[in-house]
Scaffold this active site. Structure first.
Site, PDB file in Angstrom:
ATOM      1  N   HIS A   5      38.205 -46.877 -85.550  1.00  0.00           N
ATOM      2  CA  HIS A   5      39.164 -45.791 -85.335  1.00  0.00           C
ATOM      3  C   HIS A   5      39.650 -45.230 -86.661  1.00  0.00           C
ATOM      4  O   HIS A   5      39.479 -45.834 -87.704  1.00  0.00           O
ATOM      5  CB  HIS A   5      40.363 -46.253 -84.493  1.00  0.00           C
ATOM      6  CG  HIS A   5      41.213 -47.296 -85.146  1.00  0.00           C
ATOM      7  ND1 HIS A   5      41.091 -48.641 -84.863  1.00  0.00           N
ATOM      8  CD2 HIS A   5      42.209 -47.213 -86.065  1.00  0.00           C
ATOM      9  CE1 HIS A   5      41.964 -49.326 -85.577  1.00  0.00           C
ATOM     10  NE2 HIS A   5      42.663 -48.470 -86.320  1.00  0.00           N
ATOM     11  N   ARG A   9      49.453 -40.841 -88.715  1.00  0.00           N
ATOM     12  CA  ARG A   9      50.884 -40.990 -88.441  1.00  0.00           C
ATOM     13  C   ARG A   9      51.395 -39.672 -87.887  1.00  0.00           C
ATOM     14  O   ARG A   9      51.145 -38.621 -88.479  1.00  0.00           O
ATOM     15  CB  ARG A   9      51.635 -41.378 -89.702  1.00  0.00           C
ATOM     16  CG  ARG A   9      51.330 -42.779 -90.158  1.00  0.00           C
ATOM     17  CD  ARG A   9      52.120 -43.143 -91.418  1.00  0.00           C
ATOM     18  NE  ARG A   9      51.840 -44.506 -91.804  1.00  0.00           N
ATOM     19  CZ  ARG A   9      50.865 -44.865 -92.635  1.00  0.00           C
ATOM     20  NH1 ARG A   9      50.102 -43.946 -93.191  1.00  0.00           N
ATOM     21  NH2 ARG A   9      50.675 -46.127 -92.925  1.00  0.00           N
ATOM     22  N   GLU A  56      43.697 -43.454 -83.616  1.00  0.00           N
ATOM     23  CA  GLU A  56      44.942 -44.190 -83.396  1.00  0.00           C
ATOM     24  C   GLU A  56      46.089 -43.299 -83.862  1.00  0.00           C
ATOM     25  O   GLU A  56      46.156 -42.910 -85.027  1.00  0.00           O
ATOM     26  CB  GLU A  56      44.952 -45.482 -84.207  1.00  0.00           C
ATOM     27  CG  GLU A  56      46.270 -46.221 -84.182  1.00  0.00           C
ATOM     28  CD  GLU A  56      46.316 -47.372 -85.167  1.00  0.00           C
ATOM     29  OE1 GLU A  56      47.416 -47.684 -85.657  1.00  0.00           O
ATOM     30  OE2 GLU A  56      45.249 -47.958 -85.470  1.00  0.00           O
ATOM     31  N   ASN A  60      56.081 -43.938 -85.912  1.00  0.00           N
ATOM     32  CA  ASN A  60      57.182 -44.752 -86.416  1.00  0.00           C
ATOM     33  C   ASN A  60      58.470 -44.112 -85.910  1.00  0.00           C
ATOM     34  O   ASN A  60      58.745 -42.950 -86.211  1.00  0.00           O
ATOM     35  CB  ASN A  60      57.141 -44.816 -87.943  1.00  0.00           C
ATOM     36  CG  ASN A  60      55.926 -45.574 -88.418  1.00  0.00           C
ATOM     37  OD1 ASN A  60      55.780 -46.755 -88.157  1.00  0.00           O
ATOM     38  ND2 ASN A  60      55.026 -44.885 -89.080  1.00  0.00           N
ATOM     39  N   HIS A  74      39.700 -33.960 -92.923  1.00  0.00           N
ATOM     40  CA  HIS A  74      39.750 -33.555 -91.528  1.00  0.00           C
ATOM     41  C   HIS A  74      39.011 -34.568 -90.665  1.00  0.00           C
ATOM     42  O   HIS A  74      38.288 -35.417 -91.165  1.00  0.00           O
ATOM     43  CB  HIS A  74      39.124 -32.162 -91.340  1.00  0.00           C
ATOM     44  CG  HIS A  74      37.680 -32.107 -91.737  1.00  0.00           C
ATOM     45  ND1 HIS A  74      37.283 -31.739 -93.008  1.00  0.00           N
ATOM     46  CD2 HIS A  74      36.539 -32.387 -91.064  1.00  0.00           C
ATOM     47  CE1 HIS A  74      35.964 -31.787 -93.081  1.00  0.00           C
ATOM     48  NE2 HIS A  74      35.492 -32.183 -91.915  1.00  0.00           N
ATOM     49  N   GLU A 122      37.865 -30.272 -87.527  1.00  0.00           N
ATOM     50  CA  GLU A 122      36.720 -29.372 -87.612  1.00  0.00           C
ATOM     51  C   GLU A 122      35.910 -29.470 -86.328  1.00  0.00           C
ATOM     52  O   GLU A 122      35.605 -30.573 -85.858  1.00  0.00           O
ATOM     53  CB  GLU A 122      35.836 -29.763 -88.806  1.00  0.00           C
ATOM     54  CG  GLU A 122      34.629 -28.870 -88.974  1.00  0.00           C
ATOM     55  CD  GLU A 122      33.750 -29.301 -90.141  1.00  0.00           C
ATOM     56  OE1 GLU A 122      33.000 -28.440 -90.633  1.00  0.00           O
ATOM     57  OE2 GLU A 122      33.797 -30.481 -90.551  1.00  0.00           O
TER      58      GLU A 122
END
Length: 132
Positions: A5, A9, A56, A60, A74, A122
């Site tokens: 993965h 964030r 993922e 936070n 990207h 992209e």
């Protein structure tokens, strides 16, 4: 070995989940809150994690926004019709930052969209021999 993965964030998890699932058509594969660490992890993708790389999304709880920085490039998604994909993304409120067409200095057809946090994605037109 294989790629499992890529982690991004995100400032608002629900907004990001809406973009990746409803605008880009990915599936929410799993999601878990970690109250002691004050964060949530959500995994999205086009197929099962056992055989495909996924994204993922890390939220936070005490951080509303991030600076992307100069090192990030990207995420690339291959598809059969980037023109139709851009129309569908635009219709769902997604931001097209580069309209579909041949890449500069080449013939590959590409487009760019941005997620709600400004991460670039992209879209690459697959050739007939590269069908999904």
């Amino acid at each position: 070995m294989r790629i499992l993965h890529t982690m991004l964030r995100v400032g608002e998890l629900e907004r990001s989940l809406d973009f990746y699932t409803n605008v880009l058509g990915m599936q929410l594969l799993r999601r878990k809150d970690y109250p002691a660490g004050r964060f949530t992890l959500a995994f999205v993708g086009y197929g099962d994690e056992s055989s495909q790389a996924v994204i993922e999304l890390t939220h936070n709880w005490d951080t509303d926004a991030y600076e992307i920085g100069t090192g990030y490039g990207h995420i690339a998604l291959g598809m059969e019709n980037i023109y139709a994909a851009c129309d569908a993304i635009r219709a769902k409120g997604g931001k097209i930052s580069r309209e579909p067409g041949p890449m500069k200095h080449g013939t590959t057809e590409i487009a760019f969209v941005e997620d709600p946090d400004g991460y670039k994605i992209e879209l690459i037109q697959l050739k007939n021999s590269e069908k999904i």
